[in-house]
Enzyme design. Structure first.
Site, PDB file in Angstrom:
ATOM      1  N   TYR A  34       0.839  -1.209   0.000  1.00 13.32           N
ATOM      2  CA  TYR A  34       0.000   0.000   0.000  1.00 13.32           C
ATOM      3  C   TYR A  34       0.874   1.259   0.000  1.00 13.32           C
ATOM      4  O   TYR A  34       0.642   2.203  -0.758  1.00 13.32           O
ATOM      5  CB  TYR A  34      -0.902  -0.041   1.239  1.00 13.32           C
ATOM      6  CG  TYR A  34      -1.878   1.108   1.359  1.00 13.32           C
ATOM      7  CD1 TYR A  34      -3.039   1.142   0.590  1.00 13.32           C
ATOM      8  CD2 TYR A  34      -1.638   2.157   2.246  1.00 13.32           C
ATOM      9  CE1 TYR A  34      -3.938   2.192   0.718  1.00 13.32           C
ATOM     10  CE2 TYR A  34      -2.533   3.203   2.380  1.00 13.32           C
ATOM     11  CZ  TYR A  34      -3.682   3.215   1.603  1.00 13.32           C
ATOM     12  OH  TYR A  34      -4.571   4.264   1.728  1.00 13.32           O
TER      13      TYR A  34
ATOM     14  N   LYS B  77       1.185   4.240  -2.816  1.00 14.13           N
ATOM     15  CA  LYS B  77       0.880   5.651  -2.531  1.00 14.13           C
ATOM     16  C   LYS B  77       2.104   6.534  -2.764  1.00 14.13           C
ATOM     17  O   LYS B  77       1.969   7.689  -3.200  1.00 14.13           O
ATOM     18  CB  LYS B  77       0.356   5.799  -1.102  1.00 14.13           C
ATOM     19  CG  LYS B  77      -0.995   5.098  -0.882  1.00 14.13           C
ATOM     20  CD  LYS B  77      -2.070   5.622  -1.830  1.00 14.13           C
ATOM     21  CE  LYS B  77      -3.435   5.028  -1.572  1.00 14.13           C
ATOM     22  NZ  LYS B  77      -4.482   5.562  -2.479  1.00 14.13           N
TER      23      LYS B  77
END
Ligand code: NAP
Length: 254
Positions: free
Chosen positions: A162, A166
């Site tokens: 994740y 990002k």
């Protein structure tokens, strides 16, 4: 015939959470909002949530149309944008919000969980920018806002996939801002911290306490806290802002 006075807005992943709040912040007479969600097995709960977003947008005087579209699929994304452009002839605003988590410690992380998160969160934004930017370039106008995360800047144990997606979104934002600026298109990112949605509802009490202890303002954020800043970046008031990352995290990153 498309009405050029209408503001055409595309938001990914807006059946609930931050995406829904973004749609509602932009909903007013004269706006047409096209958003997606992803219900692979024709999940009626997800379709019902999307219908609720449509209803709420309409109650504020805007119009909304939802589709089940997997942002990780180039075929799906191209068909989604073609349908919108055939109808409207332009896209004024794109918000890349769709995102997923598949958390786990790096040494135990399965390859499929790495791929799923990178495919939806990062490749999905790339595919949507590519599809929308062509039309925006022709129109010499566009506002693109990507939803990153504070952890893409500061890192987070248990979220390597994740966090990488990002951090990638932030790099993508800066490169796209430089490539598209000469065509009147701005590209910015927001980096939310701990926002109360279904995504964070899945956290254990211990993880929640640990997150809260890192927030100087001492409380979690709400989807509307993010939506207001996205609304500003998508507006003409932000016409001299591009390539920036605005943190909305109660001070988690200062
Ligand atoms: P959420 O409540 O889980 O909502 C995610 C949305 O993305 C849903 O509408 C979901 O549709 C859609 N989606 C998931 N996979 C998709 C796919 N393959 N194609 C199209 N749509 C898909 O999440 P949220 O908390 O609102 O998060 C929104 C964004 O903010 C994400 O990018 C997230 O990483 C980011 N963010 C959130 C937080 C936070 O604290 N909540 C913090 C930082 C950043 P379905 O309903 O069909 O699944």
């Amino acid at each position: 015939m498309a009405d050029s006075n209408k503001r055409i807005i595309v938001v990914t992943g807006a059946s609930r959470g931050i995406g829904r709040a973004i749609c509602l912040s932009m909903a007013e007479p004269g706006t047409e909002i096209y958003f997606n969600y992803y219900a692979p097995g024709d999940d009626s709960d997800e379709a019902a949530a999307a219908a609720e977003t449509e209803k709420l947008v309409c109650a504020k005087g805007g119009t909304a149309e939802s589709s089940s579209v997997n942002v990780a699929s180039a075929q799906d994304v191209d068909a989604f944008f073609k349908k919108i452009l055939d109808k409207t002839g332009k896209i004024d605003v794109l918000v890349n919000n769709a995102g997923i988590t598949r958390d786990g410690l790096l040494v135990r992380m399965k390859e499929k969980d790495w791929d799923a998160v990178l495919d939806v969160n990062l490749k999905g934004a790339f595919l949507c920018i590519k599809a929308a930017a062509r039309a925006m370039m022709k129109n010499r106008y566009g506002r693109i806002v990507n939803i990153a995360s504070v952890v893409g800047v500061i890192g987070n144990p248990g979220q390597a996939n994740y966090v990488a997606s990002k951090a990638g979104i932030i790099g993508l934002t800066k490169s796209a801002a430089k490539e598209l600026a000469s065509r009147g298109i701005t590209v910015n990112a927001v980096a939310p911290g701990f926002i109360e949605t279904d995504m964070t509802a899945a956290l254990s009490d211990k993880a929640r306490e640990a997150m809260l202890s890192q927030i100087p303002l001492g409380r979690p954020g709400q989807p509307e806290d993010v939506a207001e800043i996205v609304f500003f970046l998508a507006s003409d008031k932000a016409s001299y802002v591009t390539g920036q990352v605005i943190h909305i995290s109660g001070g988690m990153y200062i």
